[in-house]
Design a protein around this motif. Structure first.
Motif, PDB file in Angstrom:
ATOM      1  N   PHE A  17       0.848  -1.186   0.000  1.00  0.00           N
ATOM      2  CA  PHE A  17       0.000   0.000   0.000  1.00  0.00           C
ATOM      3  C   PHE A  17       0.882   1.234   0.000  1.00  0.00           C
ATOM      4  CE2 PHE A  17      -2.846  -3.180   1.664  1.00  0.00           C
ATOM      5  CZ  PHE A  17      -4.083  -2.822   1.169  1.00  0.00           C
ATOM      6  N   LYS A  18       0.534   2.200  -0.776  1.00  0.00           N
ATOM      7  CA  LYS A  18       1.245   3.473  -0.765  1.00  0.00           C
ATOM      8  C   LYS A  18       0.705   4.331   0.364  1.00  0.00           C
ATOM      9  CE  LYS A  18       3.825   2.729  -4.321  1.00  0.00           C
ATOM     10  NZ  LYS A  18       5.264   2.560  -4.143  1.00  0.00           N
ATOM     11  N   THR A  19       1.571   5.141   0.974  1.00  0.00           N
ATOM     12  CA  THR A  19       1.146   5.991   2.071  1.00  0.00           C
ATOM     13  C   THR A  19      -0.008   6.882   1.665  1.00  0.00           C
ATOM     14  OG1 THR A  19       3.409   6.012   2.872  1.00  0.00           O
ATOM     15  CG2 THR A  19       1.950   7.699   3.735  1.00  0.00           C
ATOM     16  N   ALA A  20       0.027   7.360   0.423  1.00  0.00           N
ATOM     17  CA  ALA A  20      -1.009   8.281  -0.039  1.00  0.00           C
ATOM     18  C   ALA A  20      -2.387   7.631  -0.027  1.00  0.00           C
ATOM     19  CB  ALA A  20      -0.679   8.772  -1.443  1.00  0.00           C
ATOM     20  N   MET A  21      -2.446   6.294  -0.042  1.00  0.00           N
ATOM     21  CA  MET A  21      -3.728   5.605  -0.067  1.00  0.00           C
ATOM     22  C   MET A  21      -4.390   5.613   1.298  1.00  0.00           C
ATOM     23  SD  MET A  21      -2.657   2.350  -2.441  1.00  0.00           S
ATOM     24  CE  MET A  21      -4.272   1.586  -2.336  1.00  0.00           C
ATOM     25  N   ILE A  22      -3.651   5.929   2.327  1.00  0.00           N
ATOM     26  CA  ILE A  22      -4.199   5.942   3.677  1.00  0.00           C
ATOM     27  C   ILE A  22      -4.412   7.386   4.072  1.00  0.00           C
ATOM     28  CG2 ILE A  22      -3.829   5.232   6.056  1.00  0.00           C
ATOM     29  CD1 ILE A  22      -2.058   3.024   5.006  1.00  0.00           C
ATOM     30  N   GLY A  23      -5.641   7.790   4.126  1.00  0.00           N
ATOM     31  CA  GLY A  23      -5.964   9.200   4.282  1.00  0.00           C
ATOM     32  C   GLY A  23      -5.305   9.845   5.481  1.00  0.00           C
ATOM     33  N   GLY A  24      -4.665  10.977   5.261  1.00  0.00           N
ATOM     34  CA  GLY A  24      -4.123  11.796   6.337  1.00  0.00           C
ATOM     35  C   GLY A  24      -2.798  11.352   6.898  1.00  0.00           C
ATOM     36  N   GLU A  25      -2.274  10.201   6.486  1.00  0.00           N
ATOM     37  CA  GLU A  25      -1.052   9.703   7.111  1.00  0.00           C
ATOM     38  C   GLU A  25       0.145  10.589   6.821  1.00  0.00           C
ATOM     39  OE1 GLU A  25      -1.184   7.732   9.293  1.00  0.00           O
ATOM     40  OE2 GLU A  25      -2.837   6.369   8.992  1.00  0.00           O
ATOM     41  N   LEU A  26       0.151  11.237   5.650  1.00  0.00           N
ATOM     42  CA  LEU A  26       1.281  12.086   5.303  1.00  0.00           C
ATOM     43  C   LEU A  26       1.408  13.271   6.246  1.00  0.00           C
ATOM     44  CD1 LEU A  26       1.296  12.158   1.410  1.00  0.00           C
ATOM     45  CD2 LEU A  26       3.140  11.404   2.887  1.00  0.00           C
ATOM     46  N   PHE A 142       9.266   7.470   6.256  1.00  0.00           N
ATOM     47  CA  PHE A 142       9.023   6.482   7.303  1.00  0.00           C
ATOM     48  C   PHE A 142       7.675   5.812   7.101  1.00  0.00           C
ATOM     49  CE2 PHE A 142       6.902   5.335  11.233  1.00  0.00           C
ATOM     50  CZ  PHE A 142       7.815   4.482  11.822  1.00  0.00           C
ATOM     51  N   TRP A 143       6.624   6.629   6.914  1.00  0.00           N
ATOM     52  CA  TRP A 143       5.280   6.047   6.793  1.00  0.00           C
ATOM     53  C   TRP A 143       5.134   5.251   5.505  1.00  0.00           C
ATOM     54  CZ3 TRP A 143       3.248   5.561  11.194  1.00  0.00           C
ATOM     55  CH2 TRP A 143       3.365   6.543  12.175  1.00  0.00           C
ATOM     56  N   ASP A 144       5.855   5.632   4.455  1.00  0.00           N
ATOM     57  CA  ASP A 144       5.857   4.818   3.238  1.00  0.00           C
ATOM     58  C   ASP A 144       6.161   3.362   3.574  1.00  0.00           C
ATOM     59  OD1 ASP A 144       5.314   6.908   1.524  1.00  0.00           O
ATOM     60  OD2 ASP A 144       7.380   7.161   0.840  1.00  0.00           O
ATOM     61  N   GLU A 150       3.069  -2.838   8.040  1.00  0.00           N
ATOM     62  CA  GLU A 150       1.939  -3.081   8.935  1.00  0.00           C
ATOM     63  C   GLU A 150       0.777  -3.733   8.201  1.00  0.00           C
ATOM     64  OE1 GLU A 150       0.555   0.255  11.262  1.00  0.00           O
ATOM     65  OE2 GLU A 150       1.298  -0.845  13.006  1.00  0.00           O
ATOM     66  N   SER A 151       0.529  -3.265   6.987  1.00  0.00           N
ATOM     67  CA  SER A 151      -0.624  -3.769   6.245  1.00  0.00           C
ATOM     68  C   SER A 151      -0.460  -5.232   5.840  1.00  0.00           C
ATOM     69  CB  SER A 151      -0.867  -2.920   4.997  1.00  0.00           C
ATOM     70  OG  SER A 151       0.216  -3.042   4.092  1.00  0.00           O
ATOM     71  N   SER A 152       0.773  -5.732   5.874  1.00  0.00           N
ATOM     72  CA  SER A 152       1.019  -7.118   5.452  1.00  0.00           C
ATOM     73  C   SER A 152       1.374  -8.047   6.606  1.00  0.00           C
ATOM     74  CB  SER A 152       2.168  -7.151   4.433  1.00  0.00           C
ATOM     75  OG  SER A 152       3.367  -6.683   5.019  1.00  0.00           O
ATOM     76  N   LYS A 153       1.455  -7.506   7.829  1.00  0.00           N
ATOM     77  CA  LYS A 153       2.013  -8.322   8.915  1.00  0.00           C
ATOM     78  C   LYS A 153       1.122  -9.507   9.295  1.00  0.00           C
ATOM     79  CE  LYS A 153       0.393  -5.552  12.842  1.00  0.00           C
ATOM     80  NZ  LYS A 153       0.857  -4.722  13.998  1.00  0.00           N
ATOM     81  N   ASP A 154      -0.200  -9.385   9.084  1.00  0.00           N
ATOM     82  CA  ASP A 154      -1.075 -10.507   9.439  1.00  0.00           C
ATOM     83  C   ASP A 154      -0.765 -11.745   8.612  1.00  0.00           C
ATOM     84  OD1 ASP A 154      -2.296  -8.957  11.314  1.00  0.00           O
ATOM     85  OD2 ASP A 154      -4.049  -8.469  10.091  1.00  0.00           O
ATOM     86  N   GLU A 155      -0.283 -11.535   7.398  1.00  0.00           N
ATOM     87  CA  GLU A 155       0.066 -12.666   6.539  1.00  0.00           C
ATOM     88  C   GLU A 155       1.429 -13.253   6.894  1.00  0.00           C
ATOM     89  OE1 GLU A 155      -0.617 -12.062   2.344  1.00  0.00           O
ATOM     90  OE2 GLU A 155      -1.851 -10.289   2.776  1.00  0.00           O
ATOM     91  N   ILE A 169      16.299  -0.695   5.794  1.00  0.00           N
ATOM     92  CA  ILE A 169      15.368  -0.797   4.668  1.00  0.00           C
ATOM     93  C   ILE A 169      14.909   0.592   4.234  1.00  0.00           C
ATOM     94  CG2 ILE A 169      13.062  -1.600   4.010  1.00  0.00           C
ATOM     95  CD1 ILE A 169      13.616  -3.995   5.996  1.00  0.00           C
ATOM     96  N   MET A 170      14.596   1.436   5.208  1.00  0.00           N
ATOM     97  CA  MET A 170      14.143   2.795   4.899  1.00  0.00           C
ATOM     98  C   MET A 170      15.225   3.566   4.150  1.00  0.00           C
ATOM     99  SD  MET A 170      12.765   5.679   7.557  1.00  0.00           S
ATOM    100  CE  MET A 170      12.823   7.428   7.107  1.00  0.00           C
ATOM    101  N   ALA A 171      16.491   3.366   4.524  1.00  0.00           N
ATOM    102  CA  ALA A 171      17.593   4.062   3.843  1.00  0.00           C
ATOM    103  C   ALA A 171      17.629   3.687   2.358  1.00  0.00           C
ATOM    104  CB  ALA A 171      18.920   3.726   4.514  1.00  0.00           C
TER     105      ALA A 171
END
Length: 606
Positions: A17-26, A142-144, A150-155, A169-171
């Protein structure tokens, strides 16, 4: 098929998921990002269990990081596409990378630099063109990564990467998005199983000076440590190290280079280069930096030679010194020295890496801060401090008092770090944990990996070790000119580590804040010649800000105390009447970071 191939072909059943897809996270703040990042730290009890199973888990580190990276939206190909300089070693990694970054930036290249640990704010770890990411940029990147994970951790059974893994990884994500020309990566711990060793195709690798450190992870000999450090070597990528490596570590690195089909050479001494009439000057003080600067020159030169831009605008080749590098297990070639351009000389001179041989001057107090935390780096720190502090003292008309502020953490043996400090003859030795203040906690320096109680207990242990070393040192100094040892009188008494209130010279933390022991007169110490009686008063504080308030004794009005009774407690006359106070802060890079956070909170913008 190896791990790289499996990860490239593995089919995951999710889409990032892209950060932009989650409203307000940016719009989330930097502080919120740091707090979320801190949830990835292992707490003290979990970390203890990890240490016990470390040997079994090390080999899984690289595949685990690659799996997390893919979940975060960073592929193996993304990493491969970066043009990377990869640096391992025991001491000098950060300085070497800083020299590299400054050299290449001076040539107009866009640089990315990943280092650890941070001193004040975590965004220092990821730099673009020498500057830490802005708070907004750090938060966005960071939120990217965080939301994708987070969105994939259940799997993946709820698994999230640990703190350092995530930042690594973020770097990669940041440098890819910023489209840097060169990405300079400092290894965290070791090399073979370090998170950064997901790098498969570095342009060039470097190994700085080796020594004993992180023995619970890397082993207790320099040869075992060298094996890990050389684990970053890759087929087809040249590797360069420094001269005078200890023990048989050079032989081990040569064997590893042959094993990995890499070439290994040694950087020449700094004076061997053709400076074309220029004066070699380094922006980072200290003798060790001569080795680091030469290694940085070689790494930068190799990177330039392999880059698709002009090869001649960094360093002019000296064809007379060109030689074929050896991959033999028996000998190592000296890398060619070459001519240095004014631009490169300026880069070395202007390079700044905070917390390493750094001096901060106030009107009546000078702080000398160095994050030395290995025996060799402490020896270098001693030489540096002895030189600069004595030069300063000659210009002071009046009494100069010297104070040591020290901490040692992890599995390091404090006596090996303290013993080289004894000849500096400090008037006071002060011990405190890597905690900024008691009343407030900076999110960037929050540490769940060790409890405050454990940190304070370690400070008491460090103090006991210092007292014992001072006692033995004083006994040695009682020997007469004829070499006959005189009768000994103990001048320091060890305090049990479990004892919370220390002796009459010591300030300690308890449930009511700070307490001072019996109000013992300081006059007896005042009358003794420190050259003949090397007893040193020692104190223990619960945090860095209170330590600095007591040490500076009101001579530095930029420091605020978190306790009300620091300056109202009995104060030694030597400190209150001193014309100038010299403070050496060393033993831990985290302690140095905390001190700089109090003394120079804007350091992240340097």
């Amino acid at each position: 098929m190896n791990i790289w191939g499996r990860l490239l072909v593995r089919n995951f059943s999710w889409k990032p998921f892209k950060t932009a897809m989650i409203g307000g996270e940016l719009s989330k703040t930097y502080e919120e990002a740091v707090q979320a990042l801190n949830t990835l730290q292992s707490n003290a009890s979990v970390l203890e269990k990890v240490k016990k199973d470390r040997g079994k888990q090390q080999e899984n580190n690289i595949p685990d990081v690659l799996s997390f990276a893919q979940r975060a939206g960073v592929t193996v190909q993304d990493i491969d596409n970066l043009s990377i300089i990869h640096v391992s070693g025991t001491k000098g990694k950060g300085s070497t990378c800083a020299f590299c970054e400054r050299i290449l930036r001076n040539q107009g290249y866009k640089t990315g630099f990943y280092s650890s640990p941070h001193l004040i704010e975590v965004r220092e770890r990821i730099r673009i063109n020498g500057k830490p990411l802005s708070r907004d940029a750090f938060s966005s990147y960071f939120w990217d990564c965080f939301h994708n994970l987070e969105s994939s951790k259940d799997e993946f059974e709820g698994k999230m990467p640990a703190y350092f893994r995530f930042l690594t990884i973020m770097a990669f994500h940041v440098f890819r998005q910023e489209q840097v020309d060169v990405a300079i990566f400092e290894v965290g711990i070791g090399g073979q199983y370090d998170c950064t060793n997901v790098i498969r195709k570095p342009v060039v690798c470097g190994v700085t000076s080796l020594g004993i450190d992180h023995t619970s992870i890397l082993g207790d000999t320099v040869e075992k440590i060298a094996w890990h450090k050389a684990g970053i070597f890759k087929s087809g990528s040249p590797a360069v190290t420094v001269q005078e490596q200890p023990g048989k570590s050079m032989e081990v690195m040569l064997e590893r280079a042959a094993e990995k089909q890499s070439s290994l050479s040694v950087a020449p001494k700094l004076e061997m280069y053709d400076w074309q009439g220029l004066t070699p000057e380094l922006g980072i003080p200290g003798e060790l930096q001569h080795l680091n600067a030469s290694l940085a020159l070689q790494l930068s030169h190799n990177w330039m030679a392999n880059h698709n831009k002009n090869k001649s605008d960094l360093i002019e080749n000296d064809t007379q010194n060109e030689m074929e590098l050896s991959t033999s297990k028996d000998e190592v070639a000296i890398a060619p020295a070459f001519s240095i351009t004014p631009s490169v000389a300026d880069a070395l001179k202007s390079c700044f890496w905070p917390g390493r041989n750094q001096t901060i001057k106030r009107e009546r107090v000078t702080y000398y801060v160095d994050g030395a935390h290995t025996p060799k780096s402490i020896e270098q720190c001693v030489h540096w401090f002895q030189t600069v502090s004595s030069t300063e003292a000659k210009g002071v008309k009046g009494d100069v008092v010297k104070v040591l502020v020290f901490n040692a953490t992890g599995d390091r043996q404090p006596e090996t770090l303290m013993e080289p400090l004894l000849p500096l003859q400090f008037d006071y030795a002060v011990f405190c944990p890597n905690i900024g203040t008691i009343s407030t906690t900076c999110p960037d320096r929050t540490n769940f990996m060790v409890t405050k109680g454990t940190q304070l207990s370690r400070c008491i242990k460090n103090r006991n070790v210092w007292l014992e070393l001072m006692n033995n040192y004083a006994k040695m100094k009682t020997a007469g000119k004829n070499g006959i040892m005189q009768p000994n009188v103990d001048i320091a008494e060890e305090v049990p580590a479990k004892q919370i209130k220390l002796n009459s010279d010591s300030i300690v933390a308890n449930q009511n804040g700070l307490s001072y022991g019996n109000n013992q007169s300081d006059s007896a110490l005042e009358e003794k010649d420190p050259l003949n009686d090397l007893s040193v008063k020692t104190l223990t504080f619960p945090c860095i800000s209170d330590t600095l308030v007591w040490v500076s004794q009101g001579k530095d009005d930029t420091i605020n105390s978190s306790s009300n009774n620091i300056l109202t407690s009995p104060i030694p006359q030597t400190l209150t009447s001193a014309t100038h106070i010299q403070v050496l802060v060393t033993g831990s890079i985290h302690l140095v970071g905390g001190v700089l956070g109090v003394l120079d909170p804007d350091l992240t913008e340097c």
